[in-house]
Each structure stands twice: as structure tokens, then as C-alpha cells.
Write an enzyme that holds these catalytic residues in place. Sequence first.
Site, mmCIF file in Angstrom:
data_model
loop_
_atom_site.group_PDB
_atom_site.id
_atom_site.type_symbol
_atom_site.label_atom_id
_atom_site.label_comp_id
_atom_site.label_asym_id
_atom_site.label_seq_id
_atom_site.Cartn_x
_atom_site.Cartn_y
_atom_site.Cartn_z
ATOM 1 N N TYR A 1 0.803 -1.227 0.000
ATOM 2 C CA TYR A 1 0.000 0.000 0.000
ATOM 3 C C TYR A 1 0.833 1.274 0.000
ATOM 4 O O TYR A 1 1.940 1.303 0.538
ATOM 5 C CB TYR A 1 -0.946 -0.007 1.211
ATOM 6 C CG TYR A 1 -1.776 -1.273 1.264
ATOM 7 C CD1 TYR A 1 -2.685 -1.564 0.246
ATOM 8 C CD2 TYR A 1 -1.612 -2.202 2.286
ATOM 9 C CE1 TYR A 1 -3.416 -2.753 0.265
ATOM 10 C CE2 TYR A 1 -2.340 -3.382 2.320
ATOM 11 C CZ TYR A 1 -3.244 -3.654 1.297
ATOM 12 O OH TYR A 1 -3.953 -4.812 1.314
ATOM 13 N N THR B 1 -7.890 0.068 17.624
ATOM 14 C CA THR B 1 -8.658 0.189 18.870
ATOM 15 C C THR B 1 -9.377 1.530 18.966
ATOM 16 O O THR B 1 -9.931 1.858 19.994
ATOM 17 C CB THR B 1 -7.742 0.020 20.099
ATOM 18 O OG1 THR B 1 -6.730 1.031 20.067
ATOM 19 C CG2 THR B 1 -7.092 -1.351 20.115
#
Length: 284
Positions: A159, A203
Amino acid sequence: MDSNIIVLLTIFFFLESVLSYCPAADHWSGWWGYDGYASGPSSWGDHNEDWVICKTGKNQSPIDIKPQALLYDPQLQPFKLETASVSGTFRNNKRDLTLLVNNISPAVNFTAGPLSYTYRLYQIKLHFGRENVSGSEHHIDGKAFAGEIQFMAYNSDLYANHSVAQVSPRGVAILAVFISHLPVDKLLPKSLDHYMTYAGSLTQPSCRETVTWIILNKPMYISSKQLTDLRRIPYQEWRDSNARPIMPLNRRTIRTNINFGKRTRLCSMEVSKRYVANPDVGLR
Ligand SMILES: *[C@@H]1O[C@H](CO)[C@@H](O)[C@H](O)[C@H]1NC(C)=O
Ligand SMILES: *[C@@H]1O[C@H](CO)[C@@H](O)[C@H](O)[C@H]1NC(C)=O
Ligand SMILES: *[C@@H]1O[C@H](CO)[C@@H](O)[C@H](O)[C@H]1NC(C)=O
């Protein structure tokens, strides 16, 4: 090992910068947080269609790591960190302290361990609490540590940047180091060799399930004063800690290269969990 020294330098650079940081005005536009019914973790998935997985995902992080559920994997190699130094800009975004790593300096790379691609460090986040017994996002056997440093890297083989990687398969690797408290002088994690690893998520929103977590077996110890200084940093918009609550494991495997059963062959999982190919019957 060189890489150990380097990661420790990184950690120190990080902590010192945090302690001397002067928060600027809030440039952060979002409204999610860690406290309260309307903006707290239980509502993240309701607010933005890109964040639905915060609510519906089955491979979310953080988790509580039960030592008895760890699966020893003798194939797991030591984790490697390639770097010389790291520099960047600190941002106190009221939810955590983030070091955005400078793109100009040579890339800090994560390789090996459970990773099959090269991952490039892009930011370092600090989670901590007001008490000694809370602050880390991951727990070990139901217990939290005073804090958790997360070194976040994206898959630079596949990426172009972390924005794309964060929403793509095998996009992100996060090295997590627990912060623990000792009244005496600081001690340091001695090695990167032993760790636990599992497939999880970011998270924070968007909670994408693109993360390979690598959790070091040894915490890093910091002094009372350092911890107190951290807790005094202003503009932290949370009451107890900026840790997301524990998410269900849901049948995921947590692998480790720590062989707890080394002493007694009976307890080792190395041999007992192997399939044997039988030319007549197939797998048995
Ligand atoms: C990290 O990887 C990149 C690309 O593969 C390379 O150019 C760079 O030199 C590596 N960094 C270090 C410190 O080896
Ligand atoms: C944390 O632990 C240290 C050392 O045991 C103690 O001095 C300090 O008061 C504790 N702080 C809190 C907030 O419990
Ligand atoms: C990341 O890469 C994608 C695809 O190459 C590009 O469209 C996007 O603008 C880049 N984002 C950033 C923040 O550089």
C-alpha cells in the site's frame, strides 16, 4: 541485539517528548471519546457508517490474553525492527498522545515474526490511565498495566500510505509494549524475541480489522515521577483512561513463541497438535 537498543531509544525519545510537550489548541474535528454514553466506546459504531464494524466486528481489539489459551507456535521467528532513529511531531489530540513519524527520515521497518510483508512505522500512540491498575488496552489474565505504547506500521509492500493500508487486508501491524510501574529506577524490556500475536483491529474508530498485533512479553518499567508527569498532561478528555474496553476473543487464536512447556515434554504443545498425512485415509 541492535534492534533492541533501537526500540528502546525510540521509547525514550517518545516519553521525553511527551513530558515536555505543550499542548496546542484542539485541531481535532471528531467527537468520539472514552467517557459517557453518547460518545463512549459502546456508541462508536452508531455514529458513522464507516465505523459500523466497531459494533458488528467479531475480530476486535483490544483483548484479554488468557495465558492458558496461548498456542505455542515453534515456527514463529523473532520479530525484527530495522531503524536508525525516529523523529516526528507530537499531537495531543485529547484522546491519546500520538507521535506522527517523519516521512523524510529513513523508514523504520517491521519485518519477520508473524509478518510476511514489510511494515513501515507511521505513528506511535500512548494509552495510559490515572491509576496504576488501568491504562493499557490489552490485559493479561484479566489484569491491566499502567499503560501501553503502540508502534503502528503499515504494509509498505502493498500500500501507498497508511490511510489506504488501514482499510485494506494485512494493512497494519502494531507492536504493543506494556508500561508498568516500579518505584525504583527504570528497567527495560530486554528483547523483542518473545511475543504474542493475533489478528485484530484498530482500537479507535474506524476499528478496521486489518491489524496484526504483536505484544511483547516484557513490559517496560517507568518511574513514579514519569508516570505522574504523564498523568498531569493537560487536556486529556477522559476520566479514568483512554483504553477501549476489552472485546470478545470469538475463537481467534493467540499464538506465541514463548514455549511455556519447555521443561516438561508432556506440557509442550509442539508435538501434540500436529496432523499426520495418511496416504490411504487423508488427514487423521
Ligand atoms: C526500510 O525499507 C525501505 C524500503 O524497503 C528501505 O528503503 C529502508 O532503507 C528500510 N529501512 C531501514 C532502516 O533499513
Ligand atoms: C502507584 O504505585 C506507586 C508505587 O507503589 C504509589 O507510590 C502510587 O501512589 C500509586 N499511584 C496510584 C494512583 O495508585
Ligand atoms: C494515499 O494513497 C492513495 C492511493 O495512492 C491516494 O489516493 C491518497 O491521496 C493517499 N493519501 C494520503 C494521505 O497521502
